[in-house]
Design an enzyme around this catalytic site. Structure first.
Site, PDB file in Angstrom:
ATOM      1  N   HIS A 214       0.898  -1.155   0.015  1.00 48.27           N
ATOM      2  CA  HIS A 214       0.010   0.053  -0.014  1.00 48.27           C
ATOM      3  C   HIS A 214       0.827   1.268  -0.038  1.00 48.27           C
ATOM      4  CE1 HIS A 214      -2.825   3.035   1.326  1.00 48.27           C
ATOM      5  NE2 HIS A 214      -3.765   2.189   1.067  1.00 48.27           N
TER       6      HIS A 214
ATOM      7  N   CYS B 141      -3.453   2.720  -4.657  1.00 47.24           N
ATOM      8  CA  CYS B 141      -4.632   3.669  -3.796  1.00 47.24           C
ATOM      9  C   CYS B 141      -4.350   4.829  -4.334  1.00 47.24           C
ATOM     10  CB  CYS B 141      -3.926   3.483  -2.411  1.00 47.24           C
ATOM     11  SG  CYS B 141      -4.988   4.527  -1.283  1.00 47.24           S
TER      12      CYS B 141
ATOM     13  N   HIS C 119      -7.671   0.752  -4.638  1.00 49.83           N
ATOM     14  CA  HIS C 119      -8.430   1.561  -3.872  1.00 49.83           C
ATOM     15  C   HIS C 119      -8.604   2.740  -4.669  1.00 49.83           C
ATOM     16  CE1 HIS C 119      -6.491   0.000   0.247  1.00 49.83           C
ATOM     17  NE2 HIS C 119      -7.227  -0.718  -0.533  1.00 49.83           N
TER      18      HIS C 119
ATOM     19  N   ASP D  94     -12.443   3.382  -1.276  1.00 45.43           N
ATOM     20  CA  ASP D  94     -11.695   3.753  -0.151  1.00 45.43           C
ATOM     21  C   ASP D  94     -12.708   4.689   0.698  1.00 45.43           C
ATOM     22  OD1 ASP D  94      -9.721   3.544   1.574  1.00 45.43           O
ATOM     23  OD2 ASP D  94      -8.342   4.413   0.462  1.00 45.43           O
TER      24      ASP D  94
HETATM   25  C1  DNO Z   1      -6.603   3.614   5.850  1.00 46.35           C
HETATM   26  C2  DNO Z   1      -5.994   2.712   4.856  1.00 46.35           C
HETATM   27  C3  DNO Z   1      -4.529   2.228   5.404  1.00 46.35           C
HETATM   28  C4  DNO Z   1      -4.553   0.837   4.611  1.00 46.35           C
HETATM   29  C5  DNO Z   1      -3.144   0.429   5.211  1.00 46.35           C
HETATM   30  C6  DNO Z   1      -2.789  -0.839   4.596  1.00 46.35           C
HETATM   31  O1  DNO Z   1      -7.622   4.087   5.626  1.00 46.35           O
HETATM   32  O2  DNO Z   1      -6.003   3.054   3.568  1.00 46.35           O
HETATM   33  O3  DNO Z   1      -4.822   2.077   6.894  1.00 46.35           O
HETATM   34  O4  DNO Z   1      -5.361   0.066   5.110  1.00 46.35           O
HETATM   35  O5  DNO Z   1      -2.075   1.131   5.115  1.00 46.35           O
HETATM   36  O6  DNO Z   1      -1.812  -1.704   4.876  1.00 46.35           O
END
Ligand code: DNO
Length: 388
Positions: free
Chosen positions: A239, A277, A304, A347
């Site tokens: 991520h 993401c 994401h 997300d």
């Molecule tokens: C927050 C998320 C992060 C993500 C982690 C993955 O909302 O996008 O906490 O889950 O970084 O390891």
């Protein structure tokens, strides 16, 4: 893409039944009862999987199998922790779960200064205020040399803010940055004592660490886990850093196209992949998110979707899924064209229409994310229609 949704387990106020009603296909979850570094037993994985399947869904992605701090700073127990990690991956593979997200951010996962910032339309949004962030770093954390990391005009504003701030303002930002934002992701900090003291202690092993050292530790980890990933066809996907820049004087390694290129090249294997993401990446004005999607789609295993707006002065706000600088329409086009059933979750969403009364985890509202999922689903439908 496959429509997935993050579920925080049986205590999540959004139930599996609610997800089904809004067209979710796959679940993104973790065994939140285990602390980072602990082994995930096969029986527990299977039990969680069966619970999800009993609701008519399937467990699509693990987010996250957390990487312990010792692996990131290269502590004395790292090999033992890596063997736990390998065993957990094998147990997931045995249960038929093949996509595993993780991050390699020292100490602090995502960072926001406001979890409920009122927007002009009456919704509440997550927000990153650069001056308040600097104020936390310089005055509350009191990190040595912190003022050198910020432009002089920001340091000046920090001084002014500090003169007028109340104890309640201080408590609020500590609660936001340390307790609430991190708590539901990596578990509460635990024990007694002040959160700021604990936070300082967690940061201590990173003192003086360079990005090159952090990269070397990531490479060490990836080389160690790749054989089990190949054996069980586990697609590991890092991520990006959120926000995509170093924070609190600690290095970060996944915030730009160059960083991602380095990571994917460090172990050039399909199983060493990326969680694309769009929200985290779009929070950095240096990132051309669409160009990055084009370049990294073949090694993306999990998507994401959300979008940020970067404001003058370094603040950023989470924009509607149809706006902001990530250009989700274009991203949907790129990832749909990949042809693989890539798991995708919307997300964070706005807090709206009563979400604020339910107490969801910050960013993980029901109505806000449902609206976003509808918007993204519309984009997907349009792409599929056009491709017929
Ligand atoms: C927050 C998320 C992060 C993500 C982690 C993955 O909302 O996008 O906490 O889950 O970084 O390891």
């Amino acid at each position: 893409m496959e429509k997935t949704w993050r579920w925080f387990g049986p205590s999540d106020k959004v139930t599996l039944e609610m997800m089904r009603q809004i067209g979710v296909e796959g679940v993104v979850t973790a065994l939140h009862q285990y602390a980072p570094g602990e082994l995930w037993p096969e029986a527990e994985i299977r039990a969680a999987k069966e619970r999800i399947e009993a609701a008519g869904l399937h467990w699509s992605v693990v987010e996250s199998l957390p990487v312990s701090e010792q692996l990131k700073y290269g502590g004395p127990d790292r090999d033992a922790l890596i063997s736990n990690y390998i065993q957990s991956l094998e147990n997931l593979g045995r249960c038929g779960i093949h996509t595993v997200c993780y991050n390699f951010m020292p100490v602090i996962d995502w960072v926001r200064t406001d979890l409920e910032r009122p927007m002009p339309d009456g919704t509440l949004s997550l927000y990153f205020d650069f001056v308040r962030f600097a104020w936390f770093d310089i005055k509350i954390l009191g990190r040595e040399g912190a003022e050198k990391d910020f432009p002089p005009e920001v340091v000046e504003r920090v001084e002014a803010l500090d003169r007028t701030a109340t104890d309640a303002d201080r408590a609020q930002i500590i609660d936001t940055i340390i307790t609430k934002t991190q708590g539901f992701i990596n578990g509460p900090l635990g024990g007694g004592g002040s959160p700021v003291e604990k936070f300082r202690a967690l940061m201590a092993p990173y003192a003086g660490m360079t990005k090159e050292q952090l990269r070397a530790n990531l490479r060490y980890f990836l080389e160690a886990v790749m054989p089990v990933c190949r054996q069980w066809d586990i697609r590991l996907c890092i991520h990006p850093d959120d926000p995509p820049m170093p924070v609190f004087g600690m290095p970060r390694l996944c915030g730009s196209a160059e960083d991602i290129r380095w990571i994917l090249g460090a172990v050039d294997d399909f199983h060493n992949g990326l969680t694309f993401c769009a929200g985290s990446l779009s929070a950095g004005a240096h990132n051309d998110v669409v160009a990055m999607a084009r370049e990294f789609a073949p090694r993306t295993h999990f998507v994401h979707l959300r979008s940020c707006e970067v404001l003058p002065g370094g603040d950023f706000v989470e924009a509607p899924h149809t706006g902001g600088r990530a250009d989700l329409v274009e991203l949907v086009r790129i990832f749909e064209a990949e042809g693989r059933p890539l798991p995708m979750r919307v997300d964070h969403g706005k807090t709206m229409l009563g979400d604020e009364r339910v107490g969801y985890n910050p960013g993980y509202s029901f109505h806000g994310r449902m609206l976003a999922l509808g918007q993204v689903e519309g984009m997907m439908a349009a792409m599929r229609h056009a491709g017929r």
